[in-house]
Scaffold this motif. Structure first.
Motif, PDB file in Angstrom:
ATOM      1  N   ARG A 215       0.837  -1.201   0.000  1.00 22.25           N
ATOM      2  CA  ARG A 215       0.000   0.000   0.000  1.00 22.25           C
ATOM      3  C   ARG A 215       0.872   1.251   0.000  1.00 22.25           C
ATOM      4  NH1 ARG A 215      -0.713   4.804   3.120  1.00 22.25           N
ATOM      5  NH2 ARG A 215      -2.875   5.508   2.839  1.00 22.25           N
ATOM      6  N   ASN A 216       1.902   1.278   0.843  1.00 22.93           N
ATOM      7  CA  ASN A 216       2.777   2.452   0.911  1.00 22.93           C
ATOM      8  C   ASN A 216       3.554   2.651  -0.384  1.00 22.93           C
ATOM      9  OD1 ASN A 216       1.927   2.919   3.525  1.00 22.93           O
ATOM     10  ND2 ASN A 216       3.641   1.842   4.461  1.00 22.93           N
ATOM     11  N   MET A 217       4.009   1.548  -0.994  1.00 22.92           N
ATOM     12  CA  MET A 217       4.730   1.680  -2.259  1.00 22.92           C
ATOM     13  C   MET A 217       3.800   2.148  -3.376  1.00 22.92           C
ATOM     14  SD  MET A 217       7.872   1.279  -1.826  1.00 22.92           S
ATOM     15  CE  MET A 217       8.208   1.375  -3.577  1.00 22.92           C
ATOM     16  N   MET A 218       2.540   1.719  -3.341  1.00 21.86           N
ATOM     17  CA  MET A 218       1.581   2.180  -4.344  1.00 21.86           C
ATOM     18  C   MET A 218       1.349   3.683  -4.214  1.00 21.86           C
ATOM     19  SD  MET A 218       0.248   0.122  -6.635  1.00 21.86           S
ATOM     20  CE  MET A 218      -1.353   0.850  -6.966  1.00 21.86           C
ATOM     21  N   VAL A 219       1.233   4.164  -2.987  1.00 16.72           N
ATOM     22  CA  VAL A 219       1.021   5.603  -2.769  1.00 16.72           C
ATOM     23  C   VAL A 219       2.204   6.396  -3.308  1.00 16.72           C
ATOM     24  CG1 VAL A 219       0.794   7.387  -1.011  1.00 16.72           C
ATOM     25  CG2 VAL A 219      -0.495   5.253  -0.793  1.00 16.72           C
ATOM     26  N   ALA A 220       3.422   5.906  -3.045  1.00 19.19           N
ATOM     27  CA  ALA A 220       4.611   6.609  -3.534  1.00 19.19           C
ATOM     28  C   ALA A 220       4.722   6.542  -5.051  1.00 19.19           C
ATOM     29  CB  ALA A 220       5.862   6.006  -2.881  1.00 19.19           C
ATOM     30  N   THR A 221       4.367   5.395  -5.629  1.00 22.09           N
ATOM     31  CA  THR A 221       4.476   5.225  -7.077  1.00 22.09           C
ATOM     32  C   THR A 221       3.455   6.084  -7.824  1.00 22.09           C
ATOM     33  OG1 THR A 221       5.246   2.961  -6.745  1.00 22.09           O
ATOM     34  CG2 THR A 221       4.462   3.532  -8.937  1.00 22.09           C
ATOM     35  N   LEU A 222       2.268   6.234  -7.273  1.00 24.57           N
ATOM     36  CA  LEU A 222       1.218   7.001  -7.948  1.00 24.57           C
ATOM     37  C   LEU A 222       1.560   8.475  -8.071  1.00 24.57           C
ATOM     38  CD1 LEU A 222      -1.978   5.336  -6.413  1.00 24.57           C
ATOM     39  CD2 LEU A 222      -1.120   5.139  -8.755  1.00 24.57           C
ATOM     40  N   SER A 223       2.537   8.926  -7.314  1.00 23.14           N
ATOM     41  CA  SER A 223       2.939  10.339  -7.415  1.00 23.14           C
ATOM     42  C   SER A 223       4.061  10.559  -8.430  1.00 23.14           C
ATOM     43  CB  SER A 223       3.399  10.850  -6.038  1.00 23.14           C
ATOM     44  OG  SER A 223       4.536  10.134  -5.583  1.00 23.14           O
ATOM     45  N   GLU A 224       4.503   9.505  -9.101  1.00 27.33           N
ATOM     46  CA  GLU A 224       5.580   9.627 -10.081  1.00 27.33           C
ATOM     47  C   GLU A 224       5.078  10.281 -11.369  1.00 27.33           C
ATOM     48  OE1 GLU A 224       8.692   8.997  -9.640  1.00 27.33           O
ATOM     49  OE2 GLU A 224       8.561   8.061  -7.654  1.00 27.33           O
ATOM     50  N   ASP A 225       6.026  10.832 -12.103  1.00 29.37           N
ATOM     51  CA  ASP A 225       5.666  11.553 -13.343  1.00 29.37           C
ATOM     52  C   ASP A 225       5.118  10.621 -14.412  1.00 29.37           C
ATOM     53  OD1 ASP A 225       6.507  13.899 -12.171  1.00 29.37           O
ATOM     54  OD2 ASP A 225       8.523  13.819 -13.049  1.00 29.37           O
ATOM     55  N   TYR A 226       5.633   9.382 -14.481  1.00 33.21           N
ATOM     56  CA  TYR A 226       5.155   8.502 -15.554  1.00 33.21           C
ATOM     57  C   TYR A 226       3.702   8.078 -15.329  1.00 33.21           C
ATOM     58  CZ  TYR A 226       6.541   4.829 -12.218  1.00 33.21           C
ATOM     59  OH  TYR A 226       6.697   4.044 -11.103  1.00 33.21           O
ATOM     60  N   ILE A 227       3.229   8.117 -14.079  1.00 36.13           N
ATOM     61  CA  ILE A 227       1.809   7.842 -13.835  1.00 36.13           C
ATOM     62  C   ILE A 227       0.966   8.995 -14.363  1.00 36.13           C
ATOM     63  CG2 ILE A 227       0.077   7.426 -12.053  1.00 36.13           C
ATOM     64  CD1 ILE A 227       1.946   5.102 -12.423  1.00 36.13           C
ATOM     65  N   THR A 228       1.429  10.218 -14.111  1.00 35.16           N
ATOM     66  CA  THR A 228       0.717  11.396 -14.639  1.00 35.16           C
ATOM     67  C   THR A 228       0.693  11.385 -16.165  1.00 35.16           C
ATOM     68  OG1 THR A 228       1.452  12.660 -12.702  1.00 35.16           O
ATOM     69  CG2 THR A 228       0.629  13.901 -14.590  1.00 35.16           C
ATOM     70  N   THR A 229       1.799  10.969 -16.766  1.00 42.11           N
ATOM     71  CA  THR A 229       1.861  10.884 -18.222  1.00 42.11           C
ATOM     72  C   THR A 229       0.892   9.838 -18.757  1.00 42.11           C
ATOM     73  OG1 THR A 229       4.203  11.521 -18.157  1.00 42.11           O
ATOM     74  CG2 THR A 229       3.392  10.489 -20.177  1.00 42.11           C
ATOM     75  N   ALA A 230       0.817   8.696 -18.086  1.00 45.74           N
ATOM     76  CA  ALA A 230      -0.103   7.646 -18.509  1.00 45.74           C
ATOM     77  C   ALA A 230      -1.547   8.113 -18.410  1.00 45.74           C
ATOM     78  CB  ALA A 230       0.117   6.402 -17.656  1.00 45.74           C
ATOM     79  N   GLU A 231      -1.854   8.862 -17.361  1.00 46.34           N
ATOM     80  CA  GLU A 231      -3.216   9.396 -17.226  1.00 46.34           C
ATOM     81  C   GLU A 231      -3.509  10.422 -18.312  1.00 46.34           C
ATOM     82  OE1 GLU A 231      -3.146  10.901 -13.276  1.00 46.34           O
ATOM     83  OE2 GLU A 231      -3.600   8.962 -12.337  1.00 46.34           O
ATOM     84  N   ALA A 232      -2.496  11.228 -18.658  1.00 45.17           N
ATOM     85  CA  ALA A 232      -2.694  12.249 -19.699  1.00 45.17           C
ATOM     86  C   ALA A 232      -2.912  11.614 -21.063  1.00 45.17           C
ATOM     87  CB  ALA A 232      -1.489  13.195 -19.733  1.00 45.17           C
ATOM     88  N   LYS A 233      -2.349  10.431 -21.275  1.00 44.60           N
ATOM     89  CA  LYS A 233      -2.561   9.737 -22.547  1.00 44.60           C
ATOM     90  C   LYS A 233      -3.942   9.122 -22.655  1.00 44.60           C
ATOM     91  CE  LYS A 233       2.259   8.437 -23.440  1.00 44.60           C
ATOM     92  NZ  LYS A 233       3.209   7.283 -23.595  1.00 44.60           N
ATOM     93  N   GLY A 234      -4.688   9.104 -21.578  1.00 48.59           N
ATOM     94  CA  GLY A 234      -6.030   8.558 -21.602  1.00 48.59           C
ATOM     95  C   GLY A 234      -6.094   7.049 -21.423  1.00 48.59           C
ATOM     96  N   LEU A 235      -5.046   6.463 -20.851  1.00 50.74           N
ATOM     97  CA  LEU A 235      -5.060   5.017 -20.607  1.00 50.74           C
ATOM     98  C   LEU A 235      -6.095   4.672 -19.548  1.00 50.74           C
ATOM     99  CD1 LEU A 235      -1.216   4.276 -20.555  1.00 50.74           C
ATOM    100  CD2 LEU A 235      -2.804   4.101 -22.479  1.00 50.74           C
ATOM    101  N   SER A 236      -6.607   3.460 -19.632  1.00 52.28           N
ATOM    102  CA  SER A 236      -7.634   3.026 -18.689  1.00 52.28           C
ATOM    103  C   SER A 236      -7.057   2.921 -17.283  1.00 52.28           C
ATOM    104  CB  SER A 236      -8.203   1.670 -19.118  1.00 52.28           C
ATOM    105  OG  SER A 236      -7.206   0.667 -19.028  1.00 52.28           O
ATOM    106  N   PRO A 237      -7.886   3.165 -16.249  1.00 51.64           N
ATOM    107  CA  PRO A 237      -7.403   3.074 -14.867  1.00 51.64           C
ATOM    108  C   PRO A 237      -6.847   1.698 -14.515  1.00 51.64           C
ATOM    109  CG  PRO A 237      -9.497   4.240 -14.938  1.00 51.64           C
ATOM    110  CD  PRO A 237      -9.260   3.679 -16.320  1.00 51.64           C
ATOM    111  N   VAL A 238      -7.464   0.649 -15.056  1.00 52.64           N
ATOM    112  CA  VAL A 238      -6.996  -0.708 -14.755  1.00 52.64           C
ATOM    113  C   VAL A 238      -5.590  -0.922 -15.308  1.00 52.64           C
ATOM    114  CG1 VAL A 238      -7.404  -3.170 -15.150  1.00 52.64           C
ATOM    115  CG2 VAL A 238      -9.328  -1.633 -14.688  1.00 52.64           C
ATOM    116  N   ARG A 239      -5.343  -0.439 -16.529  1.00 49.80           N
ATOM    117  CA  ARG A 239      -4.019  -0.594 -17.121  1.00 49.80           C
ATOM    118  C   ARG A 239      -2.980   0.225 -16.366  1.00 49.80           C
ATOM    119  NH1 ARG A 239      -2.286   0.386 -23.489  1.00 49.80           N
ATOM    120  NH2 ARG A 239      -0.129  -0.385 -23.250  1.00 49.80           N
TER     121      ARG A 239
END
Length: 329
Positions: A215-239
């Motif tokens: 859980r703690n690693m997921m919280v830290a990972t979700l704040s990374e730039d590549y997660i923001t980039t993936a969201e900006a590309k419109g990828l599905s939440p599951v992916r």
């Protein structure tokens, strides 16, 4: 290939160091371990001079040979997996005792450790993905269960599920009165029923740690730039959750799982003792109580090889999962 060669060389040296330590331990013990073992063997029957000689060769206390000759002879016995007879289960050889106890521990503790890892990582992924949800709020309860001592959890489960409600048996590896060991449905079903409470003890006591760490690693990972980039590309939440966040967040848990997997062979000593489960942990406790040095040496070797082997396998897989670990700086 250089990376894998270095890893393999390190573990070979570590194995040699462990074997050497196993050789010198009896020499550091107070008194003569051979005399202690022979005294116990004499209580179960006459002991021949050949038995004393074999024990001296095994423990490296033969005064007629140099230290180097004893060491070489010890390594030869290890390669043949010959540790002599066990005092606790005399005259059964140590290798037979280990061979009988090892499958019980590997199945019980191995499956329980794997299940706790899978459950903990899966639940931790979901808890970190939806912070503040009901699953995230459940983590303090699971960590509290992890702080509970194994023996207390085991006794509680025995009292509730074996004494009060009589759902599961309280001890043993199988029903010795109605079944005999073998690949039969009656024996397998009996072994599964008898292993339920010990397995539940291990899973309940360890799943919280995996869940909190993931859980703690997921919280830290979700704040990374590549997660923001993936969201900006419109990828599905599951992916995003599985391919980007969870895949990177699980790496520390994989390293921790290597250590847990290595200690599978040593077993959960307290759990096996409470349930009188015929595994490696139970045999190790019996060996200590009876000063069975031969059995202790054999068990120490098996545990050492298991820990090093498991760490080597996961270390090599870690290099495949995360290529950054193979980069030389």
């Amino acid at each position: 290939m250089r990376y894998y060669g270095q890893k393999l060389a390190f573990y070979v040296i570590a194995l040699w160091a462990a074997l050497t330590l196993n050789f010198f331990l009896p020499r550091l013990l107070p008194g003569n371990p051979v005399d202690i073992m022979l005294a116990k063997l004499a209580q179960k029957g006459p002991v021949s001079p050949a038995a004393r000689q074999s024990l001296e060769l095994l423990l490296g206390t033969d005064d007629d040979r140099s230290l180097w000759e004893s060491y070489v002879g010890y390594l030869g016995n290890v390669l043949r997996f010959d540790f002599g007879p066990s005092i606790t289960y005399f005259p059964t050889p140590v290798q037979d005792v280990i061979g009988q106890a090892l499958p019980w521990t590997v199945v019980l503790v191995g499956v329980s450790t794997l299940l706790s890892f899978v459950f903990g990582v899966t639940l931790g992924t979901l808890a970190g993905w939806k912070r503040g949800g009901w699953l995230d709020n459940l983590i303090p309860v699971t960590t509290m269960l992890q702080a509970v001592p194994y023996f207390w959890m085991a006794i509680l489960l025995v009292y509730l599920l074996a004494v009060v409600w009589r759902i599961f048996p309280a001890f043993g590896g199988y029903d010795i009165y109605t079944t005999t060991p073998g690949w039969t449905w009656s024996f397998v079903s009996s072994a599964v029923v008898h292993a339920t409470l010990p397995a539940a003890t291990i899973i309940i006591s360890s799943v919280g740690g995996w869940m909190l760490g993931m859980r703690n690693m997921m919280v830290a990972t979700l704040s990374e730039d590549y997660i923001t980039t993936a969201e900006a590309k419109g990828l599905s939440p599951v992916r995003i959750r599985q391919r980007y966040a969870a895949r990177n967040a699980v790496l520390p848990s994989v390293a921790g799982f290597a250590l847990s997997l290595g200690f599978v062979v040593s077993g959960s000593l307290v759990t096996e003792q409470v349930f009188s489960y015929p595994g490696i942990g139970y045999s190790l406790l019996q060996a200590v109580n009876n000063n069975d040095y031969a059995l202790m040496q054999g068990l120490f070797l098996v545990i050492t090889v298991a820990v090093l082997g498991a760490n080597l396998i996961v270390d090599l897989l870690y290099g495949v999962i995360d290529p950054r670990t193979r980069v030389r700086r």
